[in-house]
Design a protein around this motif. Structure first.
Motif, PDB file in Angstrom:
ATOM      1  N   THR A  70      11.696   4.843  -9.987  1.00  0.00           N
ATOM      2  CA  THR A  70      11.729   3.824  -8.937  1.00  0.00           C
ATOM      3  C   THR A  70      12.247   4.399  -7.629  1.00  0.00           C
ATOM      4  OG1 THR A  70      12.056   2.049 -10.547  1.00  0.00           O
ATOM      5  CG2 THR A  70      12.672   1.597  -8.277  1.00  0.00           C
ATOM      6  N   THR A  71      13.322   5.188  -7.709  1.00  0.00           N
ATOM      7  CA  THR A  71      13.888   5.791  -6.499  1.00  0.00           C
ATOM      8  C   THR A  71      12.901   6.736  -5.843  1.00  0.00           C
ATOM      9  OG1 THR A  71      16.126   5.639  -7.411  1.00  0.00           O
ATOM     10  CG2 THR A  71      15.781   7.183  -5.598  1.00  0.00           C
ATOM     11  N   ALA A  72      12.244   7.569  -6.671  1.00  0.00           N
ATOM     12  CA  ALA A  72      11.268   8.513  -6.131  1.00  0.00           C
ATOM     13  C   ALA A  72      10.099   7.789  -5.489  1.00  0.00           C
ATOM     14  CB  ALA A  72      10.777   9.445  -7.240  1.00  0.00           C
ATOM     15  N   THR A  73       9.656   6.706  -6.111  1.00  0.00           N
ATOM     16  CA  THR A  73       8.538   5.938  -5.568  1.00  0.00           C
ATOM     17  C   THR A  73       8.909   5.327  -4.222  1.00  0.00           C
ATOM     18  OG1 THR A  73       7.712   5.430  -7.783  1.00  0.00           O
ATOM     19  CG2 THR A  73       6.961   4.023  -5.991  1.00  0.00           C
ATOM     20  N   VAL A 122       0.839  -1.204   0.000  1.00  0.00           N
ATOM     21  CA  VAL A 122       0.000   0.000   0.000  1.00  0.00           C
ATOM     22  C   VAL A 122       0.872   1.252   0.000  1.00  0.00           C
ATOM     23  CG1 VAL A 122      -1.629   1.348   1.406  1.00  0.00           C
ATOM     24  CG2 VAL A 122      -1.993  -1.101   1.071  1.00  0.00           C
ATOM     25  N   SER A 123       1.928   1.249   0.812  1.00  0.00           N
ATOM     26  CA  SER A 123       2.832   2.405   0.847  1.00  0.00           C
ATOM     27  C   SER A 123       3.520   2.598  -0.499  1.00  0.00           C
ATOM     28  CB  SER A 123       3.882   2.218   1.946  1.00  0.00           C
ATOM     29  OG  SER A 123       3.270   2.074   3.206  1.00  0.00           O
ATOM     30  N   TYR A 124       3.961   1.489  -1.114  1.00  0.00           N
ATOM     31  CA  TYR A 124       4.614   1.581  -2.419  1.00  0.00           C
ATOM     32  C   TYR A 124       3.621   2.035  -3.490  1.00  0.00           C
ATOM     33  CZ  TYR A 124       7.908   0.467  -6.147  1.00  0.00           C
ATOM     34  OH  TYR A 124       8.765   0.563  -7.212  1.00  0.00           O
ATOM     35  N   GLY A 125       2.383   1.539  -3.405  1.00  0.00           N
ATOM     36  CA  GLY A 125       1.370   1.933  -4.367  1.00  0.00           C
ATOM     37  C   GLY A 125       1.013   3.402  -4.283  1.00  0.00           C
ATOM     38  N   ALA A 126       1.221   4.008  -3.103  1.00  0.00           N
ATOM     39  CA  ALA A 126       0.927   5.433  -2.940  1.00  0.00           C
ATOM     40  C   ALA A 126       1.985   6.317  -3.582  1.00  0.00           C
ATOM     41  CB  ALA A 126       0.820   5.769  -1.452  1.00  0.00           C
ATOM     42  N   GLY A 127       3.178   5.756  -3.830  1.00  0.00           N
ATOM     43  CA  GLY A 127       4.287   6.548  -4.362  1.00  0.00           C
ATOM     44  C   GLY A 127       3.956   7.320  -5.624  1.00  0.00           C
ATOM     45  N   THR A 134       7.707  -4.519  -9.322  1.00  0.00           N
ATOM     46  CA  THR A 134       7.886  -4.496  -7.874  1.00  0.00           C
ATOM     47  C   THR A 134       6.579  -4.682  -7.115  1.00  0.00           C
ATOM     48  OG1 THR A 134       9.729  -2.970  -8.200  1.00  0.00           O
ATOM     49  CG2 THR A 134       8.847  -3.153  -5.968  1.00  0.00           C
ATOM     50  N   LEU A 135       5.567  -3.891  -7.463  1.00  0.00           N
ATOM     51  CA  LEU A 135       4.325  -3.933  -6.707  1.00  0.00           C
ATOM     52  C   LEU A 135       3.705  -5.323  -6.741  1.00  0.00           C
ATOM     53  CD1 LEU A 135       2.286  -2.363  -5.068  1.00  0.00           C
ATOM     54  CD2 LEU A 135       1.115  -1.724  -7.183  1.00  0.00           C
ATOM     55  N   THR A 136       3.739  -5.966  -7.924  1.00  0.00           N
ATOM     56  CA  THR A 136       3.162  -7.304  -8.047  1.00  0.00           C
ATOM     57  C   THR A 136       3.870  -8.293  -7.138  1.00  0.00           C
ATOM     58  OG1 THR A 136       2.514  -6.881 -10.331  1.00  0.00           O
ATOM     59  CG2 THR A 136       2.651  -9.187  -9.641  1.00  0.00           C
ATOM     60  N   LYS A 137       5.180  -8.211  -7.079  1.00  0.00           N
ATOM     61  CA  LYS A 137       5.950  -9.148  -6.259  1.00  0.00           C
ATOM     62  C   LYS A 137       5.693  -8.931  -4.769  1.00  0.00           C
ATOM     63  CE  LYS A 137       9.691 -10.506  -9.339  1.00  0.00           C
ATOM     64  NZ  LYS A 137       8.918 -10.321 -10.547  1.00  0.00           N
ATOM     65  N   ILE A 138       5.478  -7.675  -4.359  1.00  0.00           N
ATOM     66  CA  ILE A 138       5.182  -7.422  -2.956  1.00  0.00           C
ATOM     67  C   ILE A 138       3.789  -7.918  -2.605  1.00  0.00           C
ATOM     68  CG2 ILE A 138       4.849  -5.627  -1.207  1.00  0.00           C
ATOM     69  CD1 ILE A 138       6.918  -3.941  -2.603  1.00  0.00           C
ATOM     70  N   VAL A 139       2.838  -7.679  -3.520  1.00  0.00           N
ATOM     71  CA  VAL A 139       1.440  -8.033  -3.271  1.00  0.00           C
ATOM     72  C   VAL A 139       1.221  -9.542  -3.314  1.00  0.00           C
ATOM     73  CG1 VAL A 139      -0.912  -7.830  -4.188  1.00  0.00           C
ATOM     74  CG2 VAL A 139       0.552  -5.823  -4.080  1.00  0.00           C
ATOM     75  N   THR A 140       2.112 -10.262  -3.997  1.00  0.00           N
ATOM     76  CA  THR A 140       1.900 -11.684  -4.274  1.00  0.00           C
ATOM     77  C   THR A 140       1.411 -12.465  -3.061  1.00  0.00           C
ATOM     78  OG1 THR A 140       3.509 -11.733  -6.060  1.00  0.00           O
ATOM     79  CG2 THR A 140       3.040 -13.817  -4.979  1.00  0.00           C
ATOM     80  N   PHE A 141       2.145 -12.391  -1.971  1.00  0.00           N
ATOM     81  CA  PHE A 141       1.750 -13.166  -0.800  1.00  0.00           C
ATOM     82  C   PHE A 141       0.703 -12.458   0.052  1.00  0.00           C
ATOM     83  CE2 PHE A 141       2.299 -14.184   3.730  1.00  0.00           C
ATOM     84  CZ  PHE A 141       1.858 -15.499   3.687  1.00  0.00           C
ATOM     85  N   SER A 142       0.586 -11.129  -0.076  1.00  0.00           N
ATOM     86  CA  SER A 142      -0.256 -10.356   0.827  1.00  0.00           C
ATOM     87  C   SER A 142      -1.681 -10.879   0.889  1.00  0.00           C
ATOM     88  CB  SER A 142      -0.262  -8.880   0.410  1.00  0.00           C
ATOM     89  OG  SER A 142       1.043  -8.353   0.376  1.00  0.00           O
ATOM     90  N   SER A 143      -2.331 -10.938  -0.260  1.00  0.00           N
ATOM     91  CA  SER A 143      -3.748 -11.312  -0.283  1.00  0.00           C
ATOM     92  C   SER A 143      -3.955 -12.768   0.115  1.00  0.00           C
ATOM     93  CB  SER A 143      -4.333 -11.056  -1.678  1.00  0.00           C
ATOM     94  OG  SER A 143      -4.252  -9.682  -2.006  1.00  0.00           O
ATOM     95  N   VAL A 144      -3.189 -13.675  -0.465  1.00  0.00           N
ATOM     96  CA  VAL A 144      -3.389 -15.092  -0.157  1.00  0.00           C
ATOM     97  C   VAL A 144      -3.042 -15.374   1.305  1.00  0.00           C
ATOM     98  CG1 VAL A 144      -1.101 -15.972  -0.805  1.00  0.00           C
ATOM     99  CG2 VAL A 144      -3.107 -17.421  -1.084  1.00  0.00           C
ATOM    100  N   GLY A 145      -2.061 -14.661   1.855  1.00  0.00           N
ATOM    101  CA  GLY A 145      -1.702 -14.853   3.252  1.00  0.00           C
ATOM    102  C   GLY A 145      -2.814 -14.416   4.187  1.00  0.00           C
ATOM    103  N   ILE A 146      -3.441 -13.285   3.877  1.00  0.00           N
ATOM    104  CA  ILE A 146      -4.552 -12.818   4.709  1.00  0.00           C
ATOM    105  C   ILE A 146      -5.722 -13.784   4.618  1.00  0.00           C
ATOM    106  CG2 ILE A 146      -6.324 -11.016   4.862  1.00  0.00           C
ATOM    107  CD1 ILE A 146      -4.097  -8.983   4.349  1.00  0.00           C
ATOM    108  N   TYR A 147      -6.013 -14.281   3.416  1.00  0.00           N
ATOM    109  CA  TYR A 147      -7.098 -15.250   3.265  1.00  0.00           C
ATOM    110  C   TYR A 147      -6.778 -16.558   3.985  1.00  0.00           C
ATOM    111  CZ  TYR A 147     -10.424 -12.947   0.153  1.00  0.00           C
ATOM    112  OH  TYR A 147     -11.395 -12.134  -0.345  1.00  0.00           O
ATOM    113  N   LEU A 148      -5.523 -16.983   3.960  1.00  0.00           N
ATOM    114  CA  LEU A 148      -5.145 -18.181   4.707  1.00  0.00           C
ATOM    115  C   LEU A 148      -5.370 -17.985   6.201  1.00  0.00           C
ATOM    116  CD1 LEU A 148      -1.842 -19.250   2.892  1.00  0.00           C
ATOM    117  CD2 LEU A 148      -3.927 -20.621   3.077  1.00  0.00           C
ATOM    118  N   LEU A 207       8.317   5.434   1.674  1.00  0.00           N
ATOM    119  CA  LEU A 207       8.877   5.532   3.020  1.00  0.00           C
ATOM    120  C   LEU A 207       8.310   6.738   3.769  1.00  0.00           C
ATOM    121  CD1 LEU A 207      12.605   4.585   2.318  1.00  0.00           C
ATOM    122  CD2 LEU A 207      10.787   3.133   3.262  1.00  0.00           C
ATOM    123  N   VAL A 208       8.033   7.821   3.054  1.00  0.00           N
ATOM    124  CA  VAL A 208       7.409   9.000   3.677  1.00  0.00           C
ATOM    125  C   VAL A 208       6.003   8.660   4.163  1.00  0.00           C
ATOM    126  CG1 VAL A 208       6.506  11.315   3.239  1.00  0.00           C
ATOM    127  CG2 VAL A 208       8.777  10.692   2.421  1.00  0.00           C
TER     128      VAL A 208
END
Length: 504
Positions: free
Chosen positions: A144-147, A126-131, A379-393, A152-153
């Motif tokens: 990428t650096t700016a994002t 979510v933080s990365y997606g806000a970049g 990047t965003l896809t790789k971060i999100v990959t486990f997020s949703s399935v982990g919460i559902y698990l 982080l902000v």
């Protein structure tokens, strides 16, 4: 004027918690609407829709919107089960203490482990997606650096809000809810009134999405927008020790999150679908970001920035709520001495009424994930990959534990009960969750390397494997003396403990 019933209610809440084996250090300063707002901003219809709208429309065409209805009904069943559990066990930390009381320490440890890792990854995503939105609002290039810096902000601001205490968190959640809901309604109404180019019949036209095969597979893939959307209601229960009369308040807030959050998300998605002029172009990949394109066309440069500022606030509110949930879960682990570092995680700042070191974990780990993933492609896809399935698990481990407990004799005794509907609702919730997990895990990129094609189940297997390895090497869960496995009545025995069952 203070209500004369408030001291009695506070004593009742404290007595219920004491009967469950805990004495809370939190302050019950979160109102029912603030509790709902926390769940709403975690669910965040704007964040969910804006993040995955382009993918869903390109994958399944306009009919993908029906996934909101299907997933909403499935997750409502889960929320009903959670409502019964939290009403009986209103303990901070959410799914971990629920699984602990319904099943036992080992099951609870793994449930909390999976859910905590998923939460930390979701905070990062979510933080990365806000970049890019932060970059668009302030007018600089979204490299990428700016994002990463922008992410982080956002994470830092969310952390400062959480460190300020329950009252500030509650106020920020209400502000975030109001801004997001008003923004969603204003944008949706404006698009439908001034920029709509399609009628409702387009919702049944796939525009050839999915190719010549059966449309079911395309719809299932596009339906990830709904699956990604409908969680957050459980955050209402993560702060159970900060809400007056949690047995009544939290189940209501959970259902309200599904109703209002789902309706807002569906409305935003509907307005976007009916206003995208070139749907075939989106499906063909000619417009990879139809949301930004549409907002610029409909509102102009300045108007689009105002809308993006509201979207940015939604991302911040979402990150803040996620972090609050993760911090309470980590604190709950530490309080029960379930993991290495417990003596730090359970420490409490009585002045601000927050667990500081648990919140530090909920800030530092997502920051490391953001920085570490910056060099990876997509990047965003790789971060999100486990997020949703982990919460559902994590969800389904609680749902399964509740079903097992019911079959062994558990009869919910909290202020919210489903009665004779409890068992069928529990079964439907479990069936829905299994289907959703399979859908998220299904490999859909056969041309990619095998590890990318199987990335979702592979990431889940790695997290579960690391958890099992930790449990085998460091048996801290076995030393935890906090109550567990007490949902199902035990046969009377002179040697039995009233609150806890002893494992061999």
């Amino acid at each position: 004027m203070t209500s004369p019933t408030r001291p009695a209610a506070a004593d009742s809440d404290a007595a219920q918690l004491a009967a469950l084996g805990y004495e809370s250090e939190f302050k019950r300063e979160m109102s029912p609407w603030a509790n709902f707002s926390l769940g709403f901003t975690y669910l965040s219809p704007v964040v969910g829709v804006y993040t995955l709208f382009g993918f869903a429309l390109a994958t399944g065409g306009p009919p993908m919107i029906w996934s909101f209805l299907i997933v909403g009904l499935g997750q409502l069943m889960v929320a009903l089960v959670f409502g019964e559990v939290v009403a009986q066990y209103p303990v901070a930390g959410g799914v971990y203490p629920w699984a602990r009381r319904l099943w036992g320490r080992r099951w609870a440890w793994m449930t909390g482990w999976i859910y905590l890792i998923a939460l930390l990854c979701t905070i990062a995503s979510v933080s990365y997606g806000a970049g890019p939105y932060l970059a668009a609002v302030f007018g600089f290039e979204s490299t990428t650096t700016a994002t990463v810096v922008c992410a982080l902000v956002i994470l830092l601001v969310a952390t400062l809000i959480n460190f300020a205490g329950t009252k500030v968190l509650a106020t920020a959640a209400i502000i975030g809810f109001a801004a997001e809901l008003i923004g969603a309604l204003v944008v949706g109404v404006w698009l439908l009134a001034t920029h709509r180019v399609h009628g409702l019949g387009v919702l049944f036209d796939s525009f050839g999405a999915g190719g010549e095969g059966t449309y079911l597979w395309a719809f299932a893939a596009a339906g990830l927008i709904g699956i990604f959307q409908y969680y957050g209601f459980e955050a209402c229960g993560d702060v159970a020790e900060e809400v007056p009369d949690p047995g009544r308040t939290i189940p209501t807030a959970m259902r309200r999150t599904i109703y209002i959050g789902g309706a807002a998300a569906t409305f935003v998605c509907l307005a976007l679908v009916l206003s995208v002029g070139d749907i075939p172009g989106v499906i063909a990949g000619e417009d990879a970001d139809p949301v930004t394109t549409l907002l610029n066309d409909a509102f102009g440069g300045f108007g689009a920035k105002v809308v993006l500022a509201v979207v940015l606030l939604s991302f911040l509110s979402c990150a803040m709520s996620l972090q609050a949930a993760a911090g309470r879960l980590a604190f709950s682990y530490g309080r029960d001495e379930m993991i290495v570092g417990s003596r730090w995680l359970r420490r409490f700042d009585h002045k601000r009424a927050v667990p500081p070191y648990a919140l530090v974990v909920a800030a530092v780990v997502p920051a490391l994930v953001i920085v570490g993933a910056a060099g990876a492609g997509d990047t965003l896809t790789k971060i999100v990959t486990f997020s949703s399935v982990g919460i559902y698990l994590g969800f389904q481990m609680v749902v399964l534990a509740a079903l097992r407990a019911r079959l062994k004799g558990w009869r919910p005794s909290g202020k919210y009960r489903l009665g004779r509907w409890g068992l069928p609702v529990n079964i439907v919730a479990l069936a829905y969750g299994i289907v959703a997990i399979v859908n998220m895990s299904w490999p859909r990129t056969p041309d990619a390397p095998w590890y990318d094609n199987w990335l979702v189940p592979l990431s889940a297997a790695i997290v579960i494997g690391l958890g099992l390895l930790y449990m085998a090497v460091h048996r801290s869960y076995g030393r935890s003396t906090a109550p567990y496995d007490d949902a199902v009545p035990k046969p009377a025995s002179p040697a039995s403990a009233p609150l806890a069952r002893t494992e061999p």
